[in-house]
Design a protein around this motif. Structure first.
Motif, short mmCIF file in Angstrom:
data_model
loop_
_atom_site.label_atom_id
_atom_site.label_comp_id
_atom_site.label_asym_id
_atom_site.label_seq_id
_atom_site.Cartn_x
_atom_site.Cartn_y
_atom_site.Cartn_z
N GLY A 255 6.69 1.52 -27.20
CA GLY A 255 6.94 0.09 -27.10
C GLY A 255 8.19 -0.28 -26.34
N GLY A 256 8.85 0.72 -25.73
CA GLY A 256 10.08 0.48 -25.01
C GLY A 256 9.87 -0.27 -23.71
N LEU A 257 10.97 -0.69 -23.12
CA LEU A 257 10.93 -1.59 -21.96
C LEU A 257 11.93 -1.14 -20.91
N ILE A 258 11.52 -1.29 -19.64
CA ILE A 258 12.40 -1.07 -18.50
C ILE A 258 12.61 -2.39 -17.78
N VAL A 259 13.85 -2.71 -17.46
CA VAL A 259 14.18 -3.86 -16.62
C VAL A 259 14.51 -3.32 -15.23
N LEU A 260 13.70 -3.66 -14.25
CA LEU A 260 13.94 -3.27 -12.86
C LEU A 260 14.20 -4.53 -12.05
N ASP A 261 15.42 -4.68 -11.60
CA ASP A 261 15.81 -5.93 -10.96
C ASP A 261 15.56 -5.90 -9.45
N ASN A 262 15.47 -7.11 -8.89
CA ASN A 262 15.34 -7.32 -7.44
C ASN A 262 14.06 -6.71 -6.86
N VAL A 263 12.95 -6.89 -7.57
CA VAL A 263 11.69 -6.33 -7.09
C VAL A 263 11.06 -7.18 -5.99
N GLU A 264 11.81 -8.17 -5.47
CA GLU A 264 11.38 -8.79 -4.22
C GLU A 264 11.53 -7.80 -3.06
N ARG A 265 12.28 -6.72 -3.28
CA ARG A 265 12.47 -5.70 -2.24
C ARG A 265 11.29 -4.74 -2.25
N ALA A 266 10.73 -4.52 -1.07
CA ALA A 266 9.50 -3.75 -0.94
C ALA A 266 9.65 -2.33 -1.49
N ARG A 267 10.82 -1.74 -1.33
CA ARG A 267 10.98 -0.34 -1.76
C ARG A 267 10.87 -0.20 -3.28
N TYR A 268 11.25 -1.25 -4.02
CA TYR A 268 11.12 -1.17 -5.48
C TYR A 268 9.69 -1.42 -5.92
N ARG A 269 9.00 -2.30 -5.20
CA ARG A 269 7.57 -2.49 -5.51
C ARG A 269 6.79 -1.20 -5.22
N ALA A 270 7.16 -0.50 -4.15
CA ALA A 270 6.51 0.76 -3.83
C ALA A 270 6.78 1.80 -4.91
N ALA A 271 7.99 1.82 -5.45
CA ALA A 271 8.31 2.77 -6.51
C ALA A 271 7.45 2.50 -7.75
N LEU A 272 7.25 1.22 -8.08
CA LEU A 272 6.37 0.88 -9.20
C LEU A 272 4.93 1.26 -8.91
N ALA A 273 4.50 1.06 -7.68
CA ALA A 273 3.11 1.35 -7.32
C ALA A 273 2.79 2.83 -7.47
N ARG A 274 3.78 3.69 -7.28
CA ARG A 274 3.55 5.13 -7.44
C ARG A 274 3.15 5.49 -8.86
N HIS A 275 3.54 4.66 -9.82
CA HIS A 275 3.23 4.91 -11.22
C HIS A 275 2.22 3.91 -11.75
N GLY A 276 1.49 3.27 -10.85
CA GLY A 276 0.65 2.14 -11.21
C GLY A 276 -0.28 2.37 -12.38
N ALA A 277 -0.90 3.55 -12.46
CA ALA A 277 -1.86 3.80 -13.52
C ALA A 277 -1.21 3.98 -14.88
N ASP A 278 0.08 4.22 -14.90
CA ASP A 278 0.77 4.54 -16.15
C ASP A 278 1.59 3.38 -16.71
N LEU A 279 1.72 2.31 -15.93
CA LEU A 279 2.65 1.26 -16.31
C LEU A 279 1.98 -0.10 -16.42
N ASP A 280 2.50 -0.92 -17.32
CA ASP A 280 2.22 -2.34 -17.34
C ASP A 280 3.46 -3.05 -16.81
N VAL A 281 3.26 -3.97 -15.89
CA VAL A 281 4.40 -4.64 -15.25
C VAL A 281 4.24 -6.14 -15.41
#
Length: 239
Positions: A187-213
């Protein structure tokens, strides 16, 4: 451009303080989110002012969600890449905060405001290729490309046990995300700031199947334009 923006706001704050209007705005900020947002523009890069305003540098929507999350987890264990007003804000809401910082000058400023329930560790970057430094923990921020943040990213490993909340708001955020996912408590949570930047969205996409965003976008302290903060949790494996 950023330097000019900060300089103009510092001059404006000084003028408002001289006329007494800053005190009026301070009182309004205690009653109105809009007034708080406007007042925070005058606090950009001013640690004491941001701490006094009690506002982490994420979207207001994200901050509200994290505050609600912490209300249900008193004594939450938090790890934070990138210290600041958020470190104090989290501690005020009952969290035990382990923060890591790469900037020695900023860490020195933080020492004056660090609450008892928070610790701050300085882990500076080294030049890429430094002997004994594992590869792959670089920052894409201009001016930091030749530095390796491997030890900074790995600092989370020195805090044992599962973590209720991980805040990623410093350097080498993509590498930090990779490291943080496996450390979350149920039930833990990650705060990832400034995801208007493409490189951070790409980092999330690499884990897409494992994460709820949960994507938040909107007003953010110190800035007159909207930004985005992502609230990330691990998906529960199907039974």
């Amino acid at each position: 451009m950023k330097g000019l923006y900060v300089k103009v706001l510092r001059v404006l704050r000084s003028a408002l303080a001289t006329t007494g209007l800053l005190a009026v705005l301070d009182r309004a900020a205690r009653r109105s989110r809009t007034a708080l947002w406007v007042r925070s523009w005058l606090a950009i890069y001013d640690l004491d002012d941001l701490v006094a305003l009690d506002a982490p540098w994420w979207t207001f929507e994200a901050a509200d969600a994290v505050e609600h999350f912490l209300a249900g987890r008193r004594g939450a264990r938090v790890f934070e890449w990138g210290s600041g007003a958020s470190t104090v804000w989290l501690s005020r809401r009952g969290a035990v905060v382990h923060s890591v910082e790469h900037d020695a000058a900023w860490a020195e400023l933080m020492a004056d405001v660090l609450p008892p329930s928070a610790t701050l560790r300085l882990v500076p970057a080294v030049l890429a290729g430094h002997p004994g430094t594992p590869p792959g923990a670089r920052s894409a921020k201009p001016g930091f490309e030749e530095l390796d943040f491997a030890a900074y990213v790995a600092a989370i490993d020195d805090v044992p046990g599962p973590l209720d909340l991980v805040v990623i708001d410093g350097r080498a955020r993509s590498a930090c995300l990779d490291r943080a996912i496996g450390r979350l408590a149920p039930g833990g949570l990650i705060v990832l700031d400034n995801v208007e930047r493409a490189r951070y969205r790409a980092a999330l996409a690499r884990h897409g199947a494992d994460l709820d965003v949960r994507w938040t976008r909107g007003r953010t302290p110190t800035l007159p334009y909207p930004t985005r903060t992502a609230l990330v949790s691990r998906r529960t494996a199907p039974a």
